[in-house]
Motif scaffolding. Structure first.
Motif, short mmCIF file in Angstrom:
data_model
loop_
_atom_site.label_atom_id
_atom_site.label_comp_id
_atom_site.label_asym_id
_atom_site.label_seq_id
_atom_site.Cartn_x
_atom_site.Cartn_y
_atom_site.Cartn_z
N GLY A 14 0.97 -1.01 -0.10
CA GLY A 14 0.25 -0.02 0.08
C GLY A 14 1.07 1.21 0.06
O GLY A 14 0.64 2.35 -0.87
N VAL A 15 1.67 1.34 0.88
CA VAL A 15 2.88 2.39 0.90
C VAL A 15 3.46 2.72 -0.16
O VAL A 15 3.68 3.76 -0.99
N THR A 16 3.87 1.40 -1.01
CA THR A 16 4.92 1.63 -2.15
C THR A 16 3.75 2.25 -3.36
O THR A 16 4.39 2.92 -4.10
N TRP A 17 2.43 1.59 -3.42
CA TRP A 17 1.62 2.18 -4.61
C TRP A 17 1.37 3.56 -4.34
O TRP A 17 1.35 4.50 -5.15
N LEU A 18 1.14 4.15 -2.89
CA LEU A 18 0.74 5.21 -2.71
C LEU A 18 2.03 6.21 -3.15
O LEU A 18 1.71 7.36 -3.91
N LEU A 19 3.29 5.84 -2.90
CA LEU A 19 4.43 6.81 -3.23
C LEU A 19 4.47 6.50 -4.86
O LEU A 19 4.93 7.67 -5.28
N TRP A 20 4.30 5.52 -5.36
CA TRP A 20 4.31 5.53 -6.81
C TRP A 20 3.22 6.45 -7.43
O TRP A 20 3.46 7.28 -8.34
N PHE A 21 2.26 6.48 -7.06
CA PHE A 21 1.22 7.55 -7.27
C PHE A 21 1.35 8.99 -7.14
O PHE A 21 1.26 9.88 -7.89
N PHE A 22 1.90 9.37 -5.89
CA PHE A 22 2.24 10.56 -5.62
C PHE A 22 3.86 11.23 -5.88
O PHE A 22 3.63 12.49 -6.23
N THR A 23 4.46 10.13 -5.86
CA THR A 23 6.00 10.72 -6.13
C THR A 23 6.57 9.83 -7.23
O THR A 23 7.75 9.75 -7.31
N GLY A 24 5.96 9.20 -8.03
CA GLY A 24 6.42 8.10 -8.82
C GLY A 24 7.67 8.93 -10.04
O GLY A 24 8.16 8.62 -10.34
N GLY A 25 7.09 10.28 -10.29
CA GLY A 25 7.92 10.97 -11.29
C GLY A 25 9.35 11.36 -10.79
O GLY A 25 10.08 11.60 -11.52
N ILE A 26 9.36 11.23 -9.51
CA ILE A 26 10.76 11.59 -9.08
C ILE A 26 11.62 10.22 -8.25
O ILE A 26 12.19 10.14 -7.55
N GLY A 27 10.70 9.10 -8.33
CA GLY A 27 11.20 8.03 -7.73
C GLY A 27 11.07 7.75 -6.35
O GLY A 27 11.81 6.68 -5.59
N GLY A 28 10.00 8.12 -5.73
CA GLY A 28 9.86 8.16 -4.24
C GLY A 28 9.76 6.36 -3.96
O GLY A 28 10.16 6.06 -2.88
#
Length: 108
Positions: A29-43
């Protein structure tokens, strides 16, 4: 592979492994949220410990979005691989600890 790694561990060792995995494993869940919100910068890659590719994504803004889109299809595999590596490292640590205990008991 994980079943073979766990062979020879006592129930106490398996409980310790489970306890440590609950603390250290990466959440989907955390990984997918990070992808959604910070995916463009590799979060999400920073979170999964893939620092080299995360920095590359940060510098290229996710390959101008292309890399971020590709990660949509790769993310579940990355999470699984990261958690398997964490589990294997913990099993190795438990085995090293047990070996050290046995060696100290023999030398006494």
């Amino acid at each position: 592979m994980a079943i073979l790694q766990k062979q020879g561990l006592t129930s106490e060792d398996l409980q310790l492994l489970n306890s440590e995995m609950l603390k250290k494993q990466k959440s989907s869940g955390v990984t997918w949220l990070l992808w959604f919100f910070t995916g463009g910068i590799g979060g999400h890659r920073f979170y999964l410990g893939k620092t080299g590719t995360a920095v590359a994504m940060l510098l290229t803004l996710g390959g101008l979005g292309i890399w971020t889109f590709i990660d949509l299809f790769l993310l579940n595999g990355m999470i699984k691989t990261t958690n398997e590596n964490i589990e294997n490292d913990l099993i190795s640590e438990i085995r090293l600890y047990k070996d050290a205990e046995q060696n100290s008991a023999v030398s006494v």
